[in-house]
Design a protein around this motif. Structure first.
Motif, PDB file in Angstrom:
ATOM      1  N   THR A  76      37.364  41.723  45.082  1.00 30.08           N
ATOM      2  CA  THR A  76      37.980  41.250  46.318  1.00 30.08           C
ATOM      3  C   THR A  76      39.169  40.355  46.007  1.00 30.08           C
ATOM      4  N   GLY A  77      40.021  40.173  47.021  1.00 27.82           N
ATOM      5  CA  GLY A  77      41.137  39.254  46.899  1.00 27.82           C
ATOM      6  C   GLY A  77      42.181  39.702  45.894  1.00 27.82           C
ATOM      7  N   PRO A  78      43.016  38.773  45.424  1.00 27.75           N
ATOM      8  CA  PRO A  78      44.071  39.097  44.460  1.00 27.75           C
ATOM      9  C   PRO A  78      43.533  39.744  43.185  1.00 27.75           C
ATOM     10  N   GLU A  79      42.329  39.369  42.787  1.00 26.94           N
ATOM     11  CA  GLU A  79      41.741  39.942  41.575  1.00 26.94           C
ATOM     12  C   GLU A  79      41.599  41.453  41.717  1.00 26.94           C
ATOM     13  N   ARG A  80      41.275  41.921  42.924  1.00 23.31           N
ATOM     14  CA  ARG A  80      41.110  43.355  43.163  1.00 23.31           C
ATOM     15  C   ARG A  80      42.424  44.099  42.936  1.00 23.31           C
ATOM     16  N   GLN A  81      43.504  43.585  43.513  1.00 22.66           N
ATOM     17  CA  GLN A  81      44.786  44.268  43.361  1.00 22.66           C
ATOM     18  C   GLN A  81      45.281  44.229  41.922  1.00 22.66           C
ATOM     19  N   ASP A  82      45.108  43.109  41.251  1.00 19.85           N
ATOM     20  CA  ASP A  82      45.501  43.031  39.844  1.00 19.85           C
ATOM     21  C   ASP A  82      44.730  44.058  39.019  1.00 19.85           C
TER      22      ASP A  82
END
Length: 294
Positions: free
Chosen positions: A58-64
């Motif tokens: 979830t969050g920015p970690e997911r997109q990274d």
């Protein structure tokens, strides 16, 4: 003065459009600096499944994680060419036609240890590719030339192998394949990796039109490739339909915030079998050998 008048390698409006798309575009949407610790850069897509665990984040970690996984898949896409070419002797010479930003050529050199020559009419991409060859310590064996892949400028019977990695949609195969045959040594091999129209099912799929408009390219029919190879005396000895393993990349890419909107046409075309992702391996016909008939 138009771009084509200023640029001697551009011969027509179609090539000028492709040049404008790539030479003035400094980053591909999914190849920005996203923690690319391995330092390979591509304009290519991918074959094979992804790590589904990235979608649970979830969050920015997911997109990274999604973008890092996309880059990993794009880098390993070159394995599809490596497996088709192997074995290749370290003394061999390979042409990467339409060499982009250099990732394919550098990875081929690392796999086989041989010399790689890249040709591309994008001065920006070639300059970037040369920097990458220096960075990876192979500039003495991996070189990039400001040339048109349809008129390479190399001597006859120069190369053991030629590869095109998702670049033939920018050329006329009936013009370009004879050039590949000319510069290949007798019995030399050509491996083509691309998407194409499955014209046995849908000669004019809407997805191809969307792809062509997005990438300023021309998606050829599968039969166009096969006939052009035969006409150029490049005899296909293996044709691999990689459509199914090409789907996961687009599934994951559609989940990225960097998605460009072209994901749906690829997914719809692949799922409907109207667009295929193929690898064709061909061998230069020996002099005096009976011509193959279509």
């Amino acid at each position: 003065m138009t771009i084509s008048e200023h640029h001697p390698l551009l011969r027509n409006a179609f090539e000028t459009s492709a040049f404008t798309y790539y030479d003035t575009k400094r980053h591909d949407a999914l190849n920005l600096d996203l923690g690319h610790t391995d330092g390979y850069y591509h304009h290519h897509f991918a074959v094979g499944d992804f790590d589904h665990a990235v979608l649970d984040l979830t969050g920015p970690e997911r997109q990274d994680a999604i973008n890092a996984e996309l880059h990993r898949m794009e880098t390993r896409q070159v394995d599809t060419l490596i497996s088709a070419l192997a074995p290749v002797e370290p003394t061999a010479r390979i042409l990467d036609a339409g060499s982009g930003r250099g990732g394919t050529a550098i990875l081929l050199h690392q796999a086989f240890g041989c010399s790689i020559e890249g040709v591309n009419f994008s001065a920006y991409q070639n300059a970037f590719a040369r920097e990458q060859a220096v960075k990876h310590g192979c500039a003495d064996k991996v070189r990039f030339h400001d040339r048109n892949m349809t008129t390479t400028g190399f001597d006859d019977n120069t190369f053991d192998c030629v590869v095109t990695n998702e670049t033939t949609m920018y050329v006329d195969p009936n013009e370009t394949f004879p050039e590949f045959a000319r510069i290949l040594k007798p019995c030399g091999r050509y491996v083509l990796l691309t998407w194409c129209i499955n014209d046995a099912l849908a000669p004019h799929p809407a997805e191809a039109n969307a792809i062509d408009e997005h990438y300023c390219c021309h998606t050829h029919r599968r039969t166009t490739y096969l006939q052009a190879l035969i006409n150029a005396r490049l005899v296909p000895y293996q044709v691999d339909d990689l459509t199914e393993p090409a789907i996961p990349y687009w599934v994951l890419r559609s989940q990225s915030t960097l998605a460009t909107g072209i994901e749906k046409p690829y997914l719809d075309g692949y799922h409907g079998n109207r667009i295929n992702y193929i690898r064709i391996s061909a061998r230069k016909q020996e002099e005096g050998q009976t011509a193959v008939k279509a």
